[in-house]
Design a protein around this motif. Structure first.
Motif, PDB file in Angstrom:
ATOM      1  N   GLU A  20       0.825  -1.205   0.000  1.00  0.00           N
ATOM      2  CA  GLU A  20       0.000   0.000   0.000  1.00  0.00           C
ATOM      3  C   GLU A  20       0.862   1.260   0.000  1.00  0.00           C
ATOM      4  O   GLU A  20       0.526   2.256  -0.657  1.00  0.00           O
ATOM      5  CB  GLU A  20      -0.928  -0.005   1.219  1.00  0.00           C
ATOM      6  N   GLU A  21       2.012   1.219   0.694  1.00  0.00           N
ATOM      7  CA  GLU A  21       2.903   2.381   0.714  1.00  0.00           C
ATOM      8  C   GLU A  21       3.518   2.617  -0.663  1.00  0.00           C
ATOM      9  O   GLU A  21       3.660   3.759  -1.106  1.00  0.00           O
ATOM     10  CB  GLU A  21       3.996   2.172   1.764  1.00  0.00           C
ATOM     11  N   VAL A  22       3.878   1.525  -1.339  1.00  0.00           N
ATOM     12  CA  VAL A  22       4.454   1.659  -2.680  1.00  0.00           C
ATOM     13  C   VAL A  22       3.435   2.273  -3.636  1.00  0.00           C
ATOM     14  O   VAL A  22       3.770   3.155  -4.451  1.00  0.00           O
ATOM     15  CB  VAL A  22       4.910   0.281  -3.216  1.00  0.00           C
ATOM     16  N   LEU A  23       2.182   1.834  -3.541  1.00  0.00           N
ATOM     17  CA  LEU A  23       1.142   2.298  -4.454  1.00  0.00           C
ATOM     18  C   LEU A  23       0.504   3.604  -4.011  1.00  0.00           C
ATOM     19  O   LEU A  23      -0.132   4.302  -4.820  1.00  0.00           O
ATOM     20  CB  LEU A  23       0.050   1.230  -4.587  1.00  0.00           C
ATOM     21  N   GLY A  24       0.643   3.929  -2.728  1.00  0.00           N
ATOM     22  CA  GLY A  24       0.043   5.156  -2.215  1.00  0.00           C
ATOM     23  C   GLY A  24      -1.463   5.088  -2.109  1.00  0.00           C
ATOM     24  O   GLY A  24      -2.139   6.124  -2.126  1.00  0.00           O
ATOM     25  N   ARG A  25      -2.000   3.900  -1.978  1.00  0.00           N
ATOM     26  CA  ARG A  25      -3.453   3.717  -1.887  1.00  0.00           C
ATOM     27  C   ARG A  25      -3.783   2.577  -0.931  1.00  0.00           C
ATOM     28  O   ARG A  25      -3.041   1.601  -0.831  1.00  0.00           O
ATOM     29  CB  ARG A  25      -4.049   3.377  -3.269  1.00  0.00           C
ATOM     30  N   LYS A  26      -4.927   2.694  -0.266  1.00  0.00           N
ATOM     31  CA  LYS A  26      -5.424   1.595   0.554  1.00  0.00           C
ATOM     32  C   LYS A  26      -6.027   0.532  -0.351  1.00  0.00           C
ATOM     33  O   LYS A  26      -6.757   0.842  -1.293  1.00  0.00           O
ATOM     34  CB  LYS A  26      -6.491   2.097   1.532  1.00  0.00           C
ATOM     35  N   LEU A  27      -5.725  -0.727  -0.074  1.00  0.00           N
ATOM     36  CA  LEU A  27      -6.188  -1.818  -0.919  1.00  0.00           C
ATOM     37  C   LEU A  27      -7.364  -2.580  -0.322  1.00  0.00           C
ATOM     38  O   LEU A  27      -8.127  -3.218  -1.051  1.00  0.00           O
ATOM     39  CB  LEU A  27      -5.033  -2.793  -1.189  1.00  0.00           C
ATOM     40  N   PHE A  28      -7.504  -2.520   1.009  1.00  0.00           N
ATOM     41  CA  PHE A  28      -8.584  -3.235   1.689  1.00  0.00           C
ATOM     42  C   PHE A  28      -9.235  -2.323   2.724  1.00  0.00           C
ATOM     43  O   PHE A  28      -8.625  -1.376   3.216  1.00  0.00           O
ATOM     44  CB  PHE A  28      -8.045  -4.480   2.418  1.00  0.00           C
ATOM     45  N   ARG A  29     -10.479  -2.651   3.040  1.00  0.00           N
ATOM     46  CA  ARG A  29     -11.163  -2.022   4.164  1.00  0.00           C
ATOM     47  C   ARG A  29     -11.881  -3.114   4.952  1.00  0.00           C
ATOM     48  O   ARG A  29     -12.255  -4.155   4.402  1.00  0.00           O
ATOM     49  CB  ARG A  29     -12.153  -0.957   3.695  1.00  0.00           C
ATOM     50  N   LYS A  30     -12.078  -2.886   6.215  1.00  0.00           N
ATOM     51  CA  LYS A  30     -12.747  -3.878   7.071  1.00  0.00           C
ATOM     52  C   LYS A  30     -14.255  -3.739   6.958  1.00  0.00           C
ATOM     53  O   LYS A  30     -14.810  -2.647   6.984  1.00  0.00           O
ATOM     54  CB  LYS A  30     -12.336  -3.655   8.530  1.00  0.00           C
ATOM     55  N   GLU A  31     -14.934  -4.847   6.817  1.00  0.00           N
ATOM     56  CA  GLU A  31     -16.392  -4.914   6.898  1.00  0.00           C
ATOM     57  C   GLU A  31     -16.724  -6.076   7.812  1.00  0.00           C
ATOM     58  O   GLU A  31     -16.704  -7.238   7.402  1.00  0.00           O
ATOM     59  CB  GLU A  31     -17.029  -5.104   5.522  1.00  0.00           C
ATOM     60  N   GLY A  32     -16.992  -5.762   9.082  1.00  0.00           N
ATOM     61  CA  GLY A  32     -17.184  -6.810  10.071  1.00  0.00           C
ATOM     62  C   GLY A  32     -15.874  -7.553  10.275  1.00  0.00           C
ATOM     63  O   GLY A  32     -14.833  -6.948  10.528  1.00  0.00           O
ATOM     64  N   ARG A  33     -15.915  -8.876  10.105  1.00  0.00           N
ATOM     65  CA  ARG A  33     -14.702  -9.678  10.242  1.00  0.00           C
ATOM     66  C   ARG A  33     -13.975  -9.871   8.923  1.00  0.00           C
ATOM     67  O   ARG A  33     -12.898 -10.487   8.893  1.00  0.00           O
ATOM     68  CB  ARG A  33     -15.060 -11.055  10.831  1.00  0.00           C
ATOM     69  N   ASN A  34     -14.553  -9.364   7.859  1.00  0.00           N
ATOM     70  CA  ASN A  34     -13.984  -9.600   6.538  1.00  0.00           C
ATOM     71  C   ASN A  34     -13.193  -8.404   6.022  1.00  0.00           C
ATOM     72  O   ASN A  34     -13.444  -7.256   6.418  1.00  0.00           O
ATOM     73  CB  ASN A  34     -15.096  -9.931   5.533  1.00  0.00           C
ATOM     74  N   LEU A  35     -12.262  -8.702   5.128  1.00  0.00           N
ATOM     75  CA  LEU A  35     -11.546  -7.667   4.391  1.00  0.00           C
ATOM     76  C   LEU A  35     -12.152  -7.561   3.000  1.00  0.00           C
ATOM     77  O   LEU A  35     -12.309  -8.575   2.304  1.00  0.00           O
ATOM     78  CB  LEU A  35     -10.061  -8.015   4.269  1.00  0.00           C
TER      79      LEU A  35
END
Length: 295
Positions: free
Chosen positions: A40-55
């Protein structure tokens, strides 16, 4: 970007869980978390977000998923080709093709080459022209088999002997099953399912401007799925003869007047082939030259 990092990213995307992915990959969860943070640091973007227990992947994550699949596929193909340079008994050939009985020519060529290369592996991707030429352009396959004249500025090609003739697949208890062949007027009020490519490119050769009078139920890429809708009396399927047979709830009738397609094997100009792919191409070319082309 490291290829293994991308493989690990795809495993998280597939499982929707850092814990499950770490277990599947046989690495610790903290190690995997550090890898994804680094990515994510290399790309400068968040790749996942949490939804309950899932990514769940973000939009940026979904973009990387598509690109990572292409990158890994091309990398694996390249490594396979280099390994094949010293593999005189095997190798990998990757082909994208439309569904057609003319694929017999490909099957017979593979059968012949297996005598020379008994451990040859043949990977087939099915799809219409747009799908298979797209992955051909990406370098993920060696050849594409398409059902329309190739772009000669971009591809070299071989014409496959024979033609595919169109038919209609209908329920065997349909009143249309009493007909020996089906004209436009017989089917124009029936819900029709077929490939969108064929609707746009082939039907005008059969019915001209009347094509837009047809009732289109939907489009598909694989004929077998269409037969399930036919069996359930939801639509009639227009496809190539030989892909379906009368019986088991279905009836197959030719179109009148007859409509047919030619098929072509294409590859990118100046393409560099693996030894196995080059051997297969030579056999396909020899067979095409020996056998008369039936119009």
């Amino acid at each position: 970007m490291d290829i293994e990092l991308l493989r690990n990213f795809l495993e998280i995307a597939r499982l929707g869980s850092m814990t499950k992915a770490a277990s599947s990959l046989h690495i610790s969860q903290p190690t995997l978390s550090v890898q994804m943070k680094s990515l994510e640091e290399v790309l400068g973007r968040k790749l996942f977000r949490k939804e309950g227990r899932n990514l769940v992947m973000t939009e940026e994550g979904e973009l990387l998923e598509r690109r990572a699949a292409d990158i890994i596929g091309l990398t694996d193909k390249t490594l396979s080709e280099f390994r094949a340079l010293s593999d005189s008994l095997g190798g990998d050939v990757r082909i994208g093709c439309a569904e057609s009985v003319l694929i017999d020519h490909l099957a017979l060529a593979v059968k012949k080459i297996k005598k020379k290369r008994p451990f040859l592996r043949c990977h087939i991707t099915s799809g219409d022209t747009a799908i298979v030429t797209s992955i051909l352009e990406q370098g993920l396959i060696d050849f594409a088999i398409i059902v329309e004249p190739p772009d000669l500025d971009r591809y070299d090609s071989i014409r496959i002997p024979g033609v595919d003739t169109w038919c209609a697949v209908i329920p065997e208890d349909s009143p249309l099953a009493a007909k020996k062949s089906l004209t436009f007027d017989y089917i124009k009020n029936e819900p029709i399912i077929m490939s969108k490519q064929s609707f746009l490119a082939d039907l005008p050769r059969w019915c001209g401007s009347r094509r837009d009078e047809l009732t289109i139920f939907g489009y598909l890429n694989l004929f077998y799925n269409g037969t399930r809708f036919v069996k359930n009396h939801m639509a009639i399927l227009l496809t190539f003869a030989g892909l379906a047979e009368s019986g088991n709830g279905l009836a197959v009738r030719p179109l009148s007047p007859a409509l047919s397609n030619r098929m072509y094997i294409v590859w990118k100009k100046r393409q560099i082939f693996s030894p196995a792919a080059r051997d297969l191409l030579e056999i396909l070319r020899e067979n095409a030259e020996k056998e008369p082309v039936n119009e």
